[in-house]
Design a protein around this motif. Sequence first.
Motif, PDB file in Angstrom:
ATOM      1  N   ILE A  77       6.965 -65.087 -10.941  1.00 34.34           N
ATOM      2  CA  ILE A  77       6.328 -64.227 -12.033  1.00 34.34           C
ATOM      3  C   ILE A  77       6.332 -62.922 -11.585  1.00 34.34           C
ATOM      4  CG2 ILE A  77       4.876 -64.223 -13.861  1.00 34.34           C
ATOM      5  CD1 ILE A  77       5.830 -66.849 -14.047  1.00 34.34           C
ATOM      6  N   LYS A  78       7.354 -61.992 -12.419  1.00 36.03           N
ATOM      7  CA  LYS A  78       7.197 -60.431 -12.228  1.00 36.03           C
ATOM      8  C   LYS A  78       6.280 -60.210 -13.327  1.00 36.03           C
ATOM      9  CE  LYS A  78       9.721 -59.990  -8.688  1.00 36.03           C
ATOM     10  NZ  LYS A  78       9.673 -59.089  -7.499  1.00 36.03           N
ATOM     11  N   TRP A  79       5.548 -59.378 -13.386  1.00 37.47           N
ATOM     12  CA  TRP A  79       4.526 -58.929 -14.389  1.00 37.47           C
ATOM     13  C   TRP A  79       4.091 -57.438 -14.423  1.00 37.47           C
ATOM     14  CZ3 TRP A  79      -0.087 -56.959 -13.260  1.00 37.47           C
ATOM     15  CH2 TRP A  79      -0.590 -57.188 -11.978  1.00 37.47           C
ATOM     16  N   ALA A  80       3.812 -57.055 -15.424  1.00 33.49           N
ATOM     17  CA  ALA A  80       3.278 -55.685 -15.601  1.00 33.49           C
ATOM     18  C   ALA A  80       2.161 -55.410 -16.851  1.00 33.49           C
ATOM     19  CB  ALA A  80       4.498 -54.462 -15.813  1.00 33.49           C
ATOM     20  N   LYS A  81       1.366 -54.741 -16.458  1.00 39.71           N
ATOM     21  CA  LYS A  81       0.425 -54.228 -17.664  1.00 39.71           C
ATOM     22  C   LYS A  81       0.716 -52.800 -18.012  1.00 39.71           C
ATOM     23  CE  LYS A  81      -3.662 -57.216 -16.638  1.00 39.71           C
ATOM     24  NZ  LYS A  81      -4.971 -56.833 -15.875  1.00 39.71           N
ATOM     25  N   GLU A  82       0.965 -52.643 -19.334  1.00 36.09           N
ATOM     26  CA  GLU A  82       1.342 -51.202 -19.907  1.00 36.09           C
ATOM     27  C   GLU A  82       0.713 -50.852 -20.869  1.00 36.09           C
ATOM     28  OE1 GLU A  82       6.221 -52.523 -19.051  1.00 36.09           O
ATOM     29  OE2 GLU A  82       5.554 -52.315 -21.151  1.00 36.09           O
ATOM     30  N   LYS A  83       0.042 -49.334 -20.769  1.00 40.50           N
ATOM     31  CA  LYS A  83      -0.693 -48.864 -21.793  1.00 40.50           C
ATOM     32  C   LYS A  83       0.156 -48.033 -22.835  1.00 40.50           C
ATOM     33  CE  LYS A  83      -4.817 -45.886 -21.817  1.00 40.50           C
ATOM     34  NZ  LYS A  83      -5.769 -45.473 -20.802  1.00 40.50           N
ATOM     35  N   LEU A  84       0.128 -48.212 -24.105  1.00 40.48           N
ATOM     36  CA  LEU A  84       0.503 -47.236 -25.072  1.00 40.48           C
ATOM     37  C   LEU A  84      -0.233 -45.919 -24.983  1.00 40.48           C
ATOM     38  CD1 LEU A  84       2.442 -47.016 -27.361  1.00 40.48           C
ATOM     39  CD2 LEU A  84       0.482 -48.023 -28.855  1.00 40.48           C
ATOM     40  N   LEU A  85       0.417 -45.052 -24.762  1.00 40.34           N
ATOM     41  CA  LEU A  85      -0.040 -43.354 -24.440  1.00 40.34           C
ATOM     42  C   LEU A  85       0.093 -42.654 -25.803  1.00 40.34           C
ATOM     43  CD1 LEU A  85       1.454 -42.365 -21.339  1.00 40.34           C
ATOM     44  CD2 LEU A  85      -0.755 -43.345 -21.442  1.00 40.34           C
ATOM     45  N   ALA A  86       1.142 -42.924 -26.669  1.00 44.43           N
ATOM     46  CA  ALA A  86       1.256 -42.339 -28.119  1.00 44.43           C
ATOM     47  C   ALA A  86       2.315 -42.733 -28.958  1.00 44.43           C
ATOM     48  CB  ALA A  86       1.902 -40.781 -27.614  1.00 44.43           C
ATOM     49  N   ILE A  87       2.152 -42.912 -30.178  1.00 45.67           N
ATOM     50  CA  ILE A  87       3.019 -43.441 -30.843  1.00 45.67           C
ATOM     51  C   ILE A  87       2.982 -42.665 -32.549  1.00 45.67           C
ATOM     52  CG2 ILE A  87       1.211 -44.911 -31.880  1.00 45.67           C
ATOM     53  CD1 ILE A  87       3.242 -47.048 -32.383  1.00 45.67           C
ATOM     54  N   ASP A  88       4.229 -42.312 -32.806  1.00 38.88           N
ATOM     55  CA  ASP A  88       4.509 -41.543 -33.767  1.00 38.88           C
ATOM     56  C   ASP A  88       5.661 -42.321 -34.921  1.00 38.88           C
ATOM     57  OD1 ASP A  88       5.644 -39.471 -35.769  1.00 38.88           O
ATOM     58  OD2 ASP A  88       5.116 -38.039 -34.168  1.00 38.88           O
ATOM     59  N   PRO A  89       4.950 -42.906 -35.891  1.00 37.88           N
ATOM     60  CA  PRO A  89       5.870 -43.337 -36.894  1.00 37.88           C
ATOM     61  C   PRO A  89       6.764 -42.416 -37.493  1.00 37.88           C
ATOM     62  CG  PRO A  89       3.626 -43.508 -37.577  1.00 37.88           C
ATOM     63  CD  PRO A  89       3.648 -42.883 -36.363  1.00 37.88           C
ATOM     64  N   ILE A  90       6.568 -41.282 -37.752  1.00 38.83           N
ATOM     65  CA  ILE A  90       7.450 -40.217 -38.537  1.00 38.83           C
ATOM     66  C   ILE A  90       8.557 -39.806 -37.504  1.00 38.83           C
ATOM     67  CG2 ILE A  90       7.429 -37.812 -39.447  1.00 38.83           C
ATOM     68  CD1 ILE A  90       5.501 -39.824 -40.890  1.00 38.83           C
ATOM     69  N   LYS A  91       8.418 -39.719 -36.151  1.00 34.83           N
ATOM     70  CA  LYS A  91       9.279 -39.398 -35.296  1.00 34.83           C
ATOM     71  C   LYS A  91      10.051 -40.701 -34.705  1.00 34.83           C
ATOM     72  CE  LYS A  91       7.701 -34.954 -33.807  1.00 34.83           C
ATOM     73  NZ  LYS A  91       7.202 -34.143 -32.797  1.00 34.83           N
ATOM     74  N   ARG A  92       9.471 -41.907 -34.970  1.00 38.70           N
ATOM     75  CA  ARG A  92       9.943 -43.034 -34.795  1.00 38.70           C
ATOM     76  C   ARG A  92      10.120 -43.191 -32.832  1.00 38.70           C
ATOM     77  NH1 ARG A  92      12.858 -42.542 -39.553  1.00 38.70           N
ATOM     78  NH2 ARG A  92      14.569 -41.846 -38.335  1.00 38.70           N
ATOM     79  N   CYS A  93       8.930 -42.837 -32.462  1.00 36.55           N
ATOM     80  CA  CYS A  93       8.818 -42.813 -31.087  1.00 36.55           C
ATOM     81  C   CYS A  93       7.614 -43.540 -30.443  1.00 36.55           C
ATOM     82  CB  CYS A  93       9.181 -41.603 -30.413  1.00 36.55           C
ATOM     83  SG  CYS A  93       8.122 -40.292 -30.538  1.00 36.55           S
ATOM     84  N   LEU A  94       7.420 -43.864 -29.308  1.00 37.46           N
ATOM     85  CA  LEU A  94       6.166 -44.266 -28.650  1.00 37.46           C
ATOM     86  C   LEU A  94       6.382 -44.052 -26.927  1.00 37.46           C
ATOM     87  CD1 LEU A  94       6.474 -47.346 -26.932  1.00 37.46           C
ATOM     88  CD2 LEU A  94       6.635 -48.065 -29.238  1.00 37.46           C
ATOM     89  N   SER A  95       5.312 -43.792 -26.305  1.00 39.75           N
ATOM     90  CA  SER A  95       5.362 -43.644 -25.038  1.00 39.75           C
ATOM     91  C   SER A  95       4.090 -44.465 -24.333  1.00 39.75           C
ATOM     92  CB  SER A  95       4.901 -42.041 -24.640  1.00 39.75           C
ATOM     93  OG  SER A  95       5.939 -41.377 -24.965  1.00 39.75           O
ATOM     94  N   TYR A  96       4.625 -45.188 -23.028  1.00 39.91           N
ATOM     95  CA  TYR A  96       3.782 -45.896 -22.310  1.00 39.91           C
ATOM     96  C   TYR A  96       3.730 -45.613 -21.116  1.00 39.91           C
ATOM     97  CZ  TYR A  96       7.671 -48.727 -21.440  1.00 39.91           C
ATOM     98  OH  TYR A  96       8.708 -49.036 -20.807  1.00 39.91           O
TER      99      TYR A  96
END
Length: 169
Positions: A77-96
């Motif tokens: 099993i390969k796994w990762a925990k990822e944290k949402l840094l930013a989300i912008d529904p107007i620009k339709r982008c997210l960073s993690y």
Amino acid sequence: MEAETESKWEGKVSAGIAIPTAQQVWPLLEDFCNLHKWLPSLDTCYQVDGIPGQPGLIRYCAATITSSSSGGDETMIKWAKEKLLAIDPIKRCLSYEIIDNNIGIKSYVATILVLPINDDDDGRHGCKIEWAFVSDPIEGWRLDDWISYLEGNFRSMAKKIEDALLSTT
């Protein structure tokens, strides 16, 4: 190899979607904890902590990898925990960022962006999804191989999204 370990890796992969619009595609990717529905290589993706749709949300993603070794198949099993840094529904982008994993990733930040094709926001011409990243070199990988791996996964994801949206219209 020594020089490669001293600098950051940067890359970007993208995939076009012919018919569904950016407005149709974005809600599927905006749901940070449902990546397994669109990325065929993942078995699961779920919320670990935080508030859905808000920076600080942490997800757990995992995939079962089977490799052949001397005399038999080995499952891991390969796994990762990822944290949402930013989300912008107007620009339709997210960073993690990847905050923990067993894949050999020390530092990894990615941005996913959904763009109308030719800046045509009325949606008559489909959309493009971009996935850009900056990371430390990843243990056991060369940069070109990592980008090829991401491209394959990303194209499969775009196709799965497109097929799902076309089946509902």
